[in-house]
Every structure is written in structure tokens, then in C-alpha cells.
Motif scaffolding. Structure first.
Motif, short mmCIF file in Angstrom:
data_model
loop_
_atom_site.label_atom_id
_atom_site.label_comp_id
_atom_site.label_asym_id
_atom_site.label_seq_id
_atom_site.Cartn_x
_atom_site.Cartn_y
_atom_site.Cartn_z
N LEU A 133 -9.87 -17.17 -7.09
CA LEU A 133 -10.06 -17.96 -8.31
C LEU A 133 -8.72 -18.24 -8.99
O LEU A 133 -8.48 -19.34 -9.50
N TRP A 134 -7.85 -17.25 -8.99
CA TRP A 134 -6.52 -17.47 -9.57
C TRP A 134 -5.78 -18.54 -8.77
O TRP A 134 -5.23 -19.48 -9.33
N ARG A 135 -5.81 -18.40 -7.46
CA ARG A 135 -5.09 -19.36 -6.62
C ARG A 135 -5.62 -20.78 -6.82
O ARG A 135 -4.85 -21.74 -6.80
N ALA A 155 2.83 -10.39 -16.37
CA ALA A 155 3.06 -11.84 -16.41
C ALA A 155 2.35 -12.51 -15.24
O ALA A 155 2.34 -11.98 -14.13
N CYS A 156 1.76 -13.66 -15.49
CA CYS A 156 1.13 -14.45 -14.43
C CYS A 156 2.22 -14.88 -13.44
O CYS A 156 3.24 -15.42 -13.84
N PRO A 157 2.00 -14.65 -12.14
CA PRO A 157 3.04 -14.99 -11.17
C PRO A 157 3.14 -16.48 -10.83
O PRO A 157 4.02 -16.86 -10.05
N ARG A 158 2.29 -17.32 -11.42
CA ARG A 158 2.37 -18.75 -11.08
C ARG A 158 3.63 -19.37 -11.69
O ARG A 158 3.92 -19.16 -12.88
N ALA A 159 4.35 -20.12 -10.90
CA ALA A 159 5.59 -20.75 -11.37
C ALA A 159 5.29 -21.65 -12.56
O ALA A 159 4.36 -22.46 -12.52
N GLY A 160 6.05 -21.47 -13.63
CA GLY A 160 5.89 -22.33 -14.81
C GLY A 160 4.81 -21.88 -15.77
O GLY A 160 4.65 -22.47 -16.84
N CYS A 161 4.04 -20.82 -15.42
CA CYS A 161 2.99 -20.34 -16.33
C CYS A 161 3.53 -19.13 -17.09
O CYS A 161 4.11 -18.22 -16.50
N ASP A 162 3.33 -19.13 -18.43
CA ASP A 162 3.81 -17.97 -19.19
C ASP A 162 2.64 -17.12 -19.69
O ASP A 162 2.75 -16.39 -20.67
N TYR A 171 -7.73 -12.28 -14.39
CA TYR A 171 -7.44 -13.70 -14.35
C TYR A 171 -6.36 -14.02 -15.38
O TYR A 171 -6.02 -13.19 -16.23
N CYS A 172 -5.84 -15.24 -15.32
CA CYS A 172 -4.85 -15.70 -16.27
C CYS A 172 -5.51 -16.72 -17.21
O CYS A 172 -5.96 -17.77 -16.73
N PRO A 173 -5.58 -16.43 -18.51
CA PRO A 173 -6.26 -17.34 -19.44
C PRO A 173 -5.49 -18.66 -19.63
O PRO A 173 -6.06 -19.62 -20.14
N ARG A 174 -4.23 -18.71 -19.23
CA ARG A 174 -3.43 -19.92 -19.39
C ARG A 174 -3.70 -20.96 -18.30
O ARG A 174 -3.83 -22.14 -18.59
N CYS A 175 -3.72 -20.51 -17.06
CA CYS A 175 -3.75 -21.49 -15.96
C CYS A 175 -5.06 -21.52 -15.20
O CYS A 175 -5.17 -22.22 -14.20
N GLN A 176 -6.07 -20.77 -15.67
CA GLN A 176 -7.38 -20.84 -15.01
C GLN A 176 -8.39 -21.41 -15.99
O GLN A 176 -8.57 -20.86 -17.09
#
Ligand SMILES: [Zn+2]
Length: 280
Positions: free
Chosen positions: A185-187, A252-259, A274-279
């Protein structure tokens, strides 16, 4: 708990070790598993040759030339190891099989060990497998072509359930456990609590791809375990793979550009990360 990639790694190790071998003897030391082991049914396999080692969901299937199938599930804490018959037994070793045959330098013994006893060792037949209660309601395997974005989209049109719970439902897809559901789901950038019917075909496609990728990566990372297993010196354990979100709450979320920072919630009694910013 072993998840699909560990079971697939064990399958490959077993296939390389016992395929083509004849089962020379079996000893049941402790029948107490999720269902009691049937020593007589196991005894009837003696003399048969292993033609293939398959897997359905998290069940290992040793197919014999007699049409019989030995079903093994590792439960919460089960392990299989190939060792030499003279190596001392562990008190949690439930079943031992002696194999003889081509490619083996001397006899080899396969041992099933399960301290928590949630695993299974059962005997069935290839024909009974289709209607077997353990298998008849299972959805497609994640690597099957039947498991497509279209399939997920069609099956989820009326389902209000959170997408993560759906991914972990073996009737929808077999063998995606708690860790890999969070990772996929993160991916795919999909929020685990999103209602399944509110996900479009494009995103199901992306999620299907993410499931195959995270499981495939984990199986590739299991390569070293496979060698340990084949050399059979001891307990292979379960391998630690690189995970993006699982068990990483507050990091920290490991997705590039996500803080964003990884958050943990509980869904159907299981931890979800999960990451509330990018999901979304
Ligand atoms: Zn993120």
C-alpha cells in the motif's frame, strides 16, 4: 511469523534438496499441532518418491509419485531443516523424514520443528486438493495472471471494507500477510483505511504491481537463507528484508521528496504502518 516470501524460499530450498528423492522413513515424535499429526497417514508415504515441491498460499506441497501430497504449514513458529540423521534432536522437533536418493551425499533427514505448535503436517492427494477445505476458498496467488487490477476492481465494487483488510483476505488473494500488505500500500501510495470501492482501476493496477514487487524483492533477498537451508547445518530462521514502513512508526517516510513520518494504526486487530502524507 513466516510470510509468503519465507515460505517460497523454503519451497525452493526443499525442491533443490528432496525432489526426486525417495522417502525412506518417517518418525512422528509429537503429534500436537494445529490439527493432530496422523502418524499412520504419514507412514503410508514411505517408499514414495517426491516428484515436485509446490506451494499454495503459505502451504508447502510435497507431491509424491503415488498421487499423495504431503501438506506442511509453518504456522507461527514452524521451521523445516534438512540435516544429517545423526544430528541430535531438538525437543520441539515434531516430525522427521529420512530421504534417500539421487543428488544426496548419503541420507538426509528433513525435520519439522514448531515450538508454538500452530503449524500443520497433513497428508492428502492431488485429486482431493481441489476440494480440500484448506484450499477450496482461496483466491488466486499474487503471481498468477488471474490476479490483475481488473480482478481487484471488479471484486471490490460493493465493498466498504478498508483496502488493507481486503488485501489480507485469502479469498481475494492468497498469502499476502500483514507486513507485505502495509508495504504494498505504501509503494502504491494508497491509504490503508481507504474504502475498497472508492479505488479506481488505475490504482488497483498500481497496487497489484506493488504486491508483486514487494513479494518478489523479499524472495530475492531470501537468497542467502536458501543457501543456509540447502547446506542444512542448522535452523535457517526467518530473514529480515528491507522494509519501507512496517515497524518504522515515527521514522521519516523513505519516499523521495516526501517529508511525512510513518504512523501506526490498528486494523482488524493488526498493526498497519503508513505515511499520512503520500498515501491517499
Ligand atoms: Zn510519505
Amino acid at each position: 511469523m513466516p510470510e509468503l516470501p519465507e515460505v517460497e524460499t523454503v519451497r525452493r530450498g526443499l525442491a533443490a534438496t528432496v525432489s526426486g528423492c525417495r522417502m525412506a522413513a518417517v518418525r512422528v515424535r509429537d503429534v500436537r499441532l494445529r490439527q493432530p499429526v496422523d502418524p499412520e497417514a504419514l507412514q503410508r508415504l514411505v517408499g514414495a518418491r517426491v516428484t515436485a515441491v509446490g506451494r499454495r498460499a503459505k502451504y508447502l506441497l510435497l507431491e509424491m509419485d503415488t498421487g499423495a501430497v504431503l501438506i506442511i504449514h509453518l504456522g507461527m513458529s514452524g521451521t523445516l531443516r534438512v540435516t544429517h540423521p545423526e544430528i541430535e534432536l531438538d525437543r520441539h522437533d515434531h516430525v522427521r523424514w529420512l530421504f534417500a536418493g539421487p543428488g544426496l551425499a548419503g541420507d538426509r533427514e528433513l525435520r519439522y520443528r514448531d515450538p508454538r505448535r500452530f503449524g500443520l503436517v497433513l497428508v492428502s492427494t492431488r485429486t482431493q486438493l481441489q476440494t480440500h477445505p484448506l484450499f477450496c476458498r482461496l483466491g488466486p496467488e499474487p503471481f498468477d495472471t488471474e490476479f490483475s487490477g481488473q480482478y481487484l476492481w471488479e471484486r471490490s465494487r460493493k465493498l466498504r471494507r478498508p483496502v488493507k483488510n481486503l488485501l489480507m483476505d485469502a479469498r481475494m488473494v492468497a498469502g499476502i500477510g500483514n507486513i507485505y500488505a502495509s508495504e504494498a500500500l505504501w509503494r502504491a501510495g494508497i491509504h490503508p483505511a481507504r474504502s475498497a470501492r472508492r479505488i479506481g482501476l488505475d490504482r488497483w493496477d498500481r497496487l497489484r504491481r506493488a504486491c508483486v514487487e514487494v513479494l518478489g524483492d523479499a524472495i530475492r533477498q531470501g537468497g542467502t537463507t536458501l543457501n543456509d537451508f540447502r547446506d542444512a547445518a542448522g535452523d535457517p530462521g526467518y530473514f529480515a528484508v528491507h522494509l519501507a514502513v512496517y515497524g518504522r512508526s515515527g521514522r521519516a517516510c523513505p519516499r523521495a521528496g516526501c517529508d511525512g513520518r510513518i504512523r501506526r494504526i490498528v486494523q482488524a486487530g493488526r498493526s498497519t504502518f503508513y505515511c499520512p502524507r503520500c498515501q491517499h
